[in-house]
Design a protein around this motif. Sequence first.
Motif, mmCIF file in Angstrom:
data_model
loop_
_atom_site.group_PDB
_atom_site.id
_atom_site.type_symbol
_atom_site.label_atom_id
_atom_site.label_comp_id
_atom_site.label_asym_id
_atom_site.label_seq_id
_atom_site.Cartn_x
_atom_site.Cartn_y
_atom_site.Cartn_z
ATOM 1 N N PRO A 156 33.892 97.636 70.045
ATOM 2 C CA PRO A 156 35.161 98.313 70.338
ATOM 3 C C PRO A 156 35.033 99.805 70.612
ATOM 4 C CG PRO A 156 35.380 96.880 68.423
ATOM 5 C CD PRO A 156 33.916 96.962 68.733
ATOM 6 N N ARG A 157 34.086 100.469 69.942
ATOM 7 C CA ARG A 157 34.012 101.929 70.095
ATOM 8 C C ARG A 157 32.579 102.410 69.977
ATOM 9 N NH1 ARG A 157 33.884 106.824 67.536
ATOM 10 N NH2 ARG A 157 35.391 108.400 68.235
ATOM 11 N N SER A 158 32.240 103.389 70.785
ATOM 12 C CA SER A 158 30.934 104.035 70.656
ATOM 13 C C SER A 158 31.071 105.493 71.059
ATOM 14 C CB SER A 158 29.887 103.340 71.535
ATOM 15 O OG SER A 158 30.212 103.455 72.902
ATOM 16 N N GLU A 159 30.139 106.309 70.564
ATOM 17 C CA GLU A 159 30.142 107.737 70.890
ATOM 18 C C GLU A 159 28.709 108.238 70.896
ATOM 19 O OE1 GLU A 159 33.085 110.307 68.984
ATOM 20 O OE2 GLU A 159 31.475 111.746 68.535
ATOM 21 N N ARG A 160 28.406 109.077 71.838
ATOM 22 C CA ARG A 160 27.066 109.663 71.910
ATOM 23 C C ARG A 160 27.169 111.042 72.534
ATOM 24 N NH1 ARG A 160 27.557 106.130 76.122
ATOM 25 N NH2 ARG A 160 26.837 106.799 78.181
ATOM 26 N N ARG A 161 26.134 111.837 72.349
ATOM 27 C CA ARG A 161 26.094 113.199 72.900
ATOM 28 C C ARG A 161 24.930 113.305 73.868
ATOM 29 N NH1 ARG A 161 27.260 118.720 69.650
ATOM 30 N NH2 ARG A 161 26.737 120.215 71.292
ATOM 31 N N ASP A 162 25.220 113.833 75.041
ATOM 32 C CA ASP A 162 24.188 114.033 76.037
ATOM 33 C C ASP A 162 23.388 115.285 75.683
ATOM 34 O OD1 ASP A 162 22.976 113.472 78.737
ATOM 35 O OD2 ASP A 162 23.724 115.509 79.067
ATOM 36 N N GLU A 163 22.087 115.130 75.500
ATOM 37 C CA GLU A 163 21.251 116.229 75.032
ATOM 38 C C GLU A 163 21.164 117.365 76.062
ATOM 39 O OE1 GLU A 163 17.464 114.767 73.888
ATOM 40 O OE2 GLU A 163 18.227 113.570 72.208
#
Length: 248
Positions: A156-163
């Motif tokens: 349902p949900r995901s989050e990540r940060r682009d380095e």
Amino acid sequence: MKPWYEQSFGSDYMLVYKHRDWENAAKEVHQMISLLHLSEEARVLDIGCGMGRHALALSSFGYSVTGIDLSPSLLEEARRHDLQGAVKWELGDMRELPFDACAFDATVNFFTSFGYFSNEDDNVKVLRNIRRVLRPDGSFLIDFLNPVYVEQTLVPRSERRDEDTGLVIQELRSIADGWVQKEITVFHPQSKEAPREYLERVKLYKLEWFESRLADCGLSLEQLYGNYDASPYEAAKSPRMIMAGRAV
């Protein structure tokens, strides 16, 4: 307001799907194209070619490749990677392919570049256009998600940060009314700029739908696989529906 597929396939799309690397694209193409038994220098059309990963891989195997996409931004990226000018890049709509009848020996449609349109007739029109541009007995390949697998495994949900940029990418996924959709938000935690928001939607067409519509459009479904390794399709377990066949 423009439909989602005219808004979402821009520069942020390349950021959101940065993890789709070129090496894997070449491996996928090598496995999948072997299913079509094409002759050397076959004329191949990549429908919904995006950034050109698969079209350039096809070209590297000696085929005469044309890639078509609705997004000027993605086509610009494709041309940037095509240092040798090996592929013909065309801006256009998959519902109205701007090519003569019988212009290609094969068409390919990779990574769920299908089922975008709210009007079912528009999605069927894509199949009719595939048949129109294929020579008699020409080959087609459609790589689509497996709706049963999607319903069972949806995160349902995901989050990540682009380095590289520091941008945060949030993705909310849901299924409703026969569609799987993803709401994407891109923002920088230290920026006062408003978040950029996108929507992606794909109709969850099941195998029975494809079997019926392909036949109606003059396309014979001859092979069905469940993943890029050409493993057998299992409705409850396979992540993909990779369909291959011929124009009749």
